[in-house]
Motif scaffolding. Structure first.
Motif, PDB file in Angstrom:
ATOM      1  N   LYS A 174      10.693  40.461  26.617  1.00 21.99           N
ATOM      2  CA  LYS A 174      11.046  41.859  26.889  1.00 21.99           C
ATOM      3  C   LYS A 174      11.604  42.568  25.659  1.00 21.99           C
ATOM      4  N   ARG A 175      12.283  41.815  24.768  1.00 19.14           N
ATOM      5  CA  ARG A 175      12.916  42.436  23.593  1.00 19.14           C
ATOM      6  C   ARG A 175      11.921  42.808  22.510  1.00 19.14           C
ATOM      7  N   GLN A 176      10.657  42.406  22.680  1.00 17.70           N
ATOM      8  CA  GLN A 176       9.693  42.601  21.593  1.00 17.70           C
ATOM      9  C   GLN A 176       9.035  43.983  21.613  1.00 17.70           C
ATOM     10  N   THR A 177       8.463  44.329  20.449  1.00 17.25           N
ATOM     11  CA  THR A 177       7.610  45.514  20.348  1.00 17.25           C
ATOM     12  C   THR A 177       6.264  44.979  19.918  1.00 17.25           C
ATOM     13  N   ARG A 178       5.380  44.843  20.861  1.00 16.39           N
ATOM     14  CA  ARG A 178       4.103  44.216  20.539  1.00 16.39           C
ATOM     15  C   ARG A 178       3.039  45.266  20.241  1.00 16.39           C
ATOM     16  N   LEU A 179       2.777  45.467  18.954  1.00 12.53           N
ATOM     17  CA  LEU A 179       1.698  46.368  18.544  1.00 12.53           C
ATOM     18  C   LEU A 179       0.481  45.524  18.172  1.00 12.53           C
ATOM     19  N   THR A 180       0.652  44.596  17.225  1.00 14.23           N
ATOM     20  CA  THR A 180      -0.463  43.737  16.809  1.00 14.23           C
ATOM     21  C   THR A 180      -0.808  42.734  17.911  1.00 14.23           C
ATOM     22  N   PHE A 181       0.200  42.210  18.561  1.00 13.56           N
ATOM     23  CA  PHE A 181      -0.012  41.174  19.584  1.00 13.56           C
ATOM     24  C   PHE A 181      -0.080  41.775  20.997  1.00 13.56           C
ATOM     25  N   ALA A 182      -0.370  43.078  21.080  1.00 12.72           N
ATOM     26  CA  ALA A 182      -0.325  43.753  22.382  1.00 12.72           C
ATOM     27  C   ALA A 182      -1.168  43.062  23.451  1.00 12.72           C
ATOM     28  N   ARG A 183      -2.310  42.539  23.062  1.00 19.71           N
ATOM     29  CA  ARG A 183      -3.215  41.929  24.055  1.00 19.71           C
ATOM     30  C   ARG A 183      -3.092  40.414  24.142  1.00 19.71           C
ATOM     31  N   CYS A 184      -2.451  39.812  23.118  1.00 18.21           N
ATOM     32  CA  CYS A 184      -2.453  38.347  23.026  1.00 18.21           C
ATOM     33  C   CYS A 184      -1.722  37.740  24.232  1.00 18.21           C
ATOM     34  N   GLY A 185      -2.414  36.870  24.945  1.00 17.83           N
ATOM     35  CA  GLY A 185      -1.833  36.245  26.129  1.00 17.83           C
ATOM     36  C   GLY A 185      -2.142  37.015  27.395  1.00 17.83           C
ATOM     37  N   ILE A 186      -2.613  38.252  27.230  1.00 21.08           N
ATOM     38  CA  ILE A 186      -2.895  39.078  28.413  1.00 21.08           C
ATOM     39  C   ILE A 186      -4.372  38.990  28.785  1.00 21.08           C
ATOM     40  N   THR A 187      -5.220  39.086  27.763  1.00 21.88           N
ATOM     41  CA  THR A 187      -6.666  39.115  28.044  1.00 21.88           C
ATOM     42  C   THR A 187      -7.295  37.725  27.909  1.00 21.88           C
ATOM     43  N   ASP A 188      -8.553  37.666  28.330  1.00 18.53           N
ATOM     44  CA  ASP A 188      -9.372  36.496  28.028  1.00 18.53           C
ATOM     45  C   ASP A 188      -9.845  36.714  26.585  1.00 18.53           C
ATOM     46  N   PRO A 189      -9.430  35.853  25.652  1.00 15.89           N
ATOM     47  CA  PRO A 189      -9.673  36.139  24.221  1.00 15.89           C
ATOM     48  C   PRO A 189     -11.141  36.366  23.858  1.00 15.89           C
ATOM     49  N   VAL A 190     -12.059  35.737  24.562  1.00 15.51           N
ATOM     50  CA  VAL A 190     -13.458  35.870  24.145  1.00 15.51           C
ATOM     51  C   VAL A 190     -14.254  36.812  25.048  1.00 15.51           C
ATOM     52  N   SER A 191     -13.548  37.575  25.880  1.00 16.41           N
ATOM     53  CA  SER A 191     -14.244  38.549  26.721  1.00 16.41           C
ATOM     54  C   SER A 191     -14.184  39.937  26.074  1.00 16.41           C
ATOM     55  N   LEU A 192     -15.358  40.416  25.661  1.00 17.14           N
ATOM     56  CA  LEU A 192     -15.428  41.734  25.037  1.00 17.14           C
ATOM     57  C   LEU A 192     -15.037  42.821  26.057  1.00 17.14           C
ATOM     58  N   ALA A 193     -15.444  42.608  27.309  1.00 16.19           N
ATOM     59  CA  ALA A 193     -15.133  43.592  28.356  1.00 16.19           C
ATOM     60  C   ALA A 193     -13.621  43.704  28.527  1.00 16.19           C
ATOM     61  N   ASP A 194     -12.940  42.561  28.521  1.00 16.72           N
ATOM     62  CA  ASP A 194     -11.486  42.555  28.668  1.00 16.72           C
ATOM     63  C   ASP A 194     -10.834  43.241  27.470  1.00 16.72           C
ATOM     64  N   TYR A 195     -11.372  42.952  26.278  1.00 18.95           N
ATOM     65  CA  TYR A 195     -10.839  43.553  25.047  1.00 18.95           C
ATOM     66  C   TYR A 195     -10.926  45.077  25.152  1.00 18.95           C
ATOM     67  N   LYS A 196     -12.092  45.562  25.557  1.00 24.30           N
ATOM     68  CA  LYS A 196     -12.284  47.009  25.642  1.00 24.30           C
ATOM     69  C   LYS A 196     -11.439  47.623  26.759  1.00 24.30           C
ATOM     70  N   ALA A 197     -11.292  46.884  27.849  1.00 24.98           N
ATOM     71  CA  ALA A 197     -10.488  47.401  28.968  1.00 24.98           C
ATOM     72  C   ALA A 197      -9.018  47.555  28.563  1.00 24.98           C
ATOM     73  N   HIS A 198      -8.608  46.852  27.509  1.00 20.63           N
ATOM     74  CA  HIS A 198      -7.216  46.932  27.040  1.00 20.63           C
ATOM     75  C   HIS A 198      -7.123  47.667  25.702  1.00 20.63           C
ATOM     76  N   GLY A 199      -7.975  48.648  25.507  1.00 22.49           N
ATOM     77  CA  GLY A 199      -7.869  49.508  24.316  1.00 22.49           C
ATOM     78  C   GLY A 199      -8.619  49.008  23.096  1.00 22.49           C
ATOM     79  N   GLY A 200      -9.316  47.897  23.226  1.00 21.81           N
ATOM     80  CA  GLY A 200     -10.063  47.355  22.086  1.00 21.81           C
ATOM     81  C   GLY A 200     -11.196  48.281  21.658  1.00 21.81           C
ATOM     82  N   TYR A 201     -11.477  48.295  20.373  1.00 19.51           N
ATOM     83  CA  TYR A 201     -12.523  49.080  19.718  1.00 19.51           C
ATOM     84  C   TYR A 201     -12.287  50.592  19.752  1.00 19.51           C
ATOM     85  N   GLU A 202     -11.092  51.014  20.202  1.00 16.97           N
ATOM     86  CA  GLU A 202     -10.773  52.451  20.092  1.00 16.97           C
ATOM     87  C   GLU A 202     -10.497  52.823  18.634  1.00 16.97           C
TER      88      GLU A 202
END
Ligand SMILES: Cc1cc2nc3c(=O)[nH]c(=O)nc-3n(C[C@H](O)[C@H](O)[C@H](O)COP(=O)(O)O)c2cc1C
Ligand code: SF4
Length: 523
Positions: free
Chosen positions: A104-132
């Motif tokens: 909770k104390r963190q500010t995750r900008l670079t690691f915003a998706r790490c641990g949240i998405t399926d790392p090798v799913s492009l759809a998941d990456y895009k659904a979480h702001g990837g490729y914007e």
């Protein structure tokens, strides 16, 4: 309804048994006829809790950890009886993952998706702001992309803290028929693992950052120089690169634009010095990892003699956020000339070790005592080494130092790649000083004399000091030798070895058989 269960595929979690936990979950869920989808995510970075299993319930994720295969039986039994994740009774229940104080104390900008998405799913990456970020970059002129990176204040996360935008500008301005983007994923510093974690947990963010760099400077080819000890990262990266290619994010026409960008992973050969940028280039060209004299800078004559950007994984992985959210959104964090966030790695003898991304400015004491919870052994902290094997040892008296490039330099230290290794009061700092020379002697590329010979003489002299032989004379000799190495070495391996040696001697003289100097006011 299908229940999603998250069990990390991250090497740290796997080393603690995550694969066995995932297999047991799949088997028992099938036997109990519960409909589950097991997602092999990246790590949330709380390494003392790995394997950390998360169960999703009404869009929220509940954490359980550390989970052994035997704990899975209880979890599945509760789920099969219809228990909600929040109501599962076990001593391993940790509540909502994102409410765990370390997270909770963190500010995750670079690691915003790490641990949240399926790392090798492009759809998941895009659904979480990837490729914007790439979409924004494609709408800008190359110089506009570089301006954003400059305005963000991003500095290289590999160690030297050089402004990323200025490096990009130099390669942009160079004239050549071919330019390259090289990602330094050698991550050789002790106590560091942030590069590995992001490559395993969110490989697309690095691919996107490198693609943006390529478009900004006119480079059509990129290489990720990955240490061979990272097989899980290699798998994740190669899978993500193949997917990105198939979807048109890499290749001859990136997203249908006029920009080409091809990307490959190349495995290193396991030398610490191959993380040094020019030695890395030699290795990438298929030669022995020997440091090159500078100039020419790699930005002018790099890989195969062509203008080349070499950036650390974290520098490149920060770029998609900067482009997507705007330079100011990044620059708003931090202090002084250290803008944005730093993924800090807490390691060594520490209770709560892991990845902690936070804005620059947090103090060393807050990091190791509050966030890390002190030592794992329960004994008092004696020293922390910040910035890898070439970083200085800091005593408790310097725990008020803010995490900031200039603040560390002012105290004869460096933040390097953000690794912090904690030692309790049983450590002998004279042995640590000897270790620094020994490390340099083993890893030296041998090209220059101060490092090649100096490290060995330093180790021998430390042996004499530790054996009680002419202590004062030999301590003066060590200081003199450090001075020669610092100012006479060709690269920072020999040039920075004096930092751990001299900081150990300055802050912990008792361990060298010298009386501790009293603070000036008390003298
Ligand atoms: C001995 C030695 C080892 C290094 N190892 C690494 C490393 O593992 N990863 C890294 O990114 N930079 C490492 N560096 C720093 C690189 O030379 C270079 O500064 C960096 O890759 C530039 O990228 P950045 O501007 O994004 O930090 C090392 C430097 C030295 C002298
Ligand atoms: S300082 Fe050491 S590693 Fe660097 S060039 Fe000289 S011999 Fe090689």
């Amino acid at each position: 309804m299908t229940k999603r269960i998250f069990i990390p595929r991250d090497a740290a979690a796997v080393a603690c048994g995550a694969d066995d936990v995932a297999k047991r979950f799949a088997l028992l869920a099938e036997q109990a006829k519960i409909d589950v989808e097991i997602v092999r995510n990246g790590s949330r970075g709380m390494l003392w809790l790995e394997p950390l299993v998360e169960i999703e319930d009404q869009g929220k994720r509940y954490a359980f950890g550390p989970i052994a295969p035997a704990d899975v039986d209880g979890l599945v039994a509760e789920l099969s009886q219809g228990a909600a994740a929040a109501g599962i009774k076990t001593s391993k229940a940790l509540g909502l993952t994102e409410e765990i104080p370390f997270f909770k104390r963190q500010t995750r900008l670079t690691f915003a998706r790490c641990g949240i998405t399926d790392p090798v799913s492009l759809a998941d990456y895009k659904a979480h702001g990837g490729y914007e970020g790439l979409a924004k970059a494609l709408a800008l002129e190359p110089s506009g992309i570089i301006d954003e990176v400059k305005k963000s204040g991003l500095r290289g996360r590999g160690g030297a803290g050089f402004p990323t935008g200025i490096k990009w500008q130099t390669v942009h301005d160079a004239r050549a028929d071919q330019k390259y983007i090289v990602c330094n994923a050698d991550e050789g510093d002790s106590g560091t693992f942030a590069d590995r974690m992001i490559m395993e947990g969110d490989p697309f963010v690095l691919i996107e950052g490198m693609t943006i760099a390529g478009i900004a400077v006119g480079a059509t080819r990129g290489y990720i120089y990955l240490r061979s000890e990272y097989p899980h990262a290699a798998t994740a990266l190669n899978e993500a690169i193949d997917t990105a290619k198939a979807a048109g994010y890499l290749g001859q026409t990136v997203c249908g634009s006029s920009h080409a960008f091809e990307l490959e992973v190349r495995l290193g050969a396991g030398a610490y010095v191959c993380g040094e940028e020019t030695s890395l280039l030699e290795s990438l060209e298929g030669k022995r990892g020997l440091v090159r004299a500078k100039p020419p800078l790699p930005a002018h004559e790099g890989l195969f003699g062509k203008p080349t950007i070499i950036n650390n994984v974290l520098s490149l992985a920060a770029v998609p956020f900067i482009l997507a959210e705007g330079a100011q959104a990044y620059a708003d964090f931090g202090m002084g000339r250290s803008r944005g966030t730093m993924p800090i790695q807490l390691a060594g003898n520490i209770k709560q070790g892991g990845l902690f991304e936070v804005a620059f400015g947090i103090t060393l004491g807050e990091l190791v005592e509050d966030v890390g919870g002190g030592t794992a052994s329960g004994r008092p902290i004696k020293a922390v080494q910040v910035g890898g094997p070439l970083g200085a040892y800091f005593p408790q008296d310097l725990f008020d130092t803010p995490f900031d490039y200039e603040a560390f330099t002012a105290r004869d230290g460096l933040i390097g790649h953000g690794g912090i290794v904690v030692f309790d009061d049983t450590v002998d700092m004279a042995r640590q000083a000897r270790f620094a020379f020994d490390f340099c002697a083993i890893e030296s590329c041998g090209k220059c004399t101060p490092c090649r010979i100096g490290a060995i003489r330093g180790r021998e002299t430390m042996d004499k000091i530790m054996g009680g032989q002419d202590r004062d004379k030999n301590l003066d000799l060590v200081a003199d030798l450090c001075n020669t190495m610092k100012f006479g070495s060709l690269c920072a391996l020999g040039g920075f070895t004096p930092y751990p040696v001299m900081s150990a001697l300055t802050h912990f003289p008792d361990d060298f058989g010298r009386a501790r100097k009293l603070p000036a006011a008390a003298e």
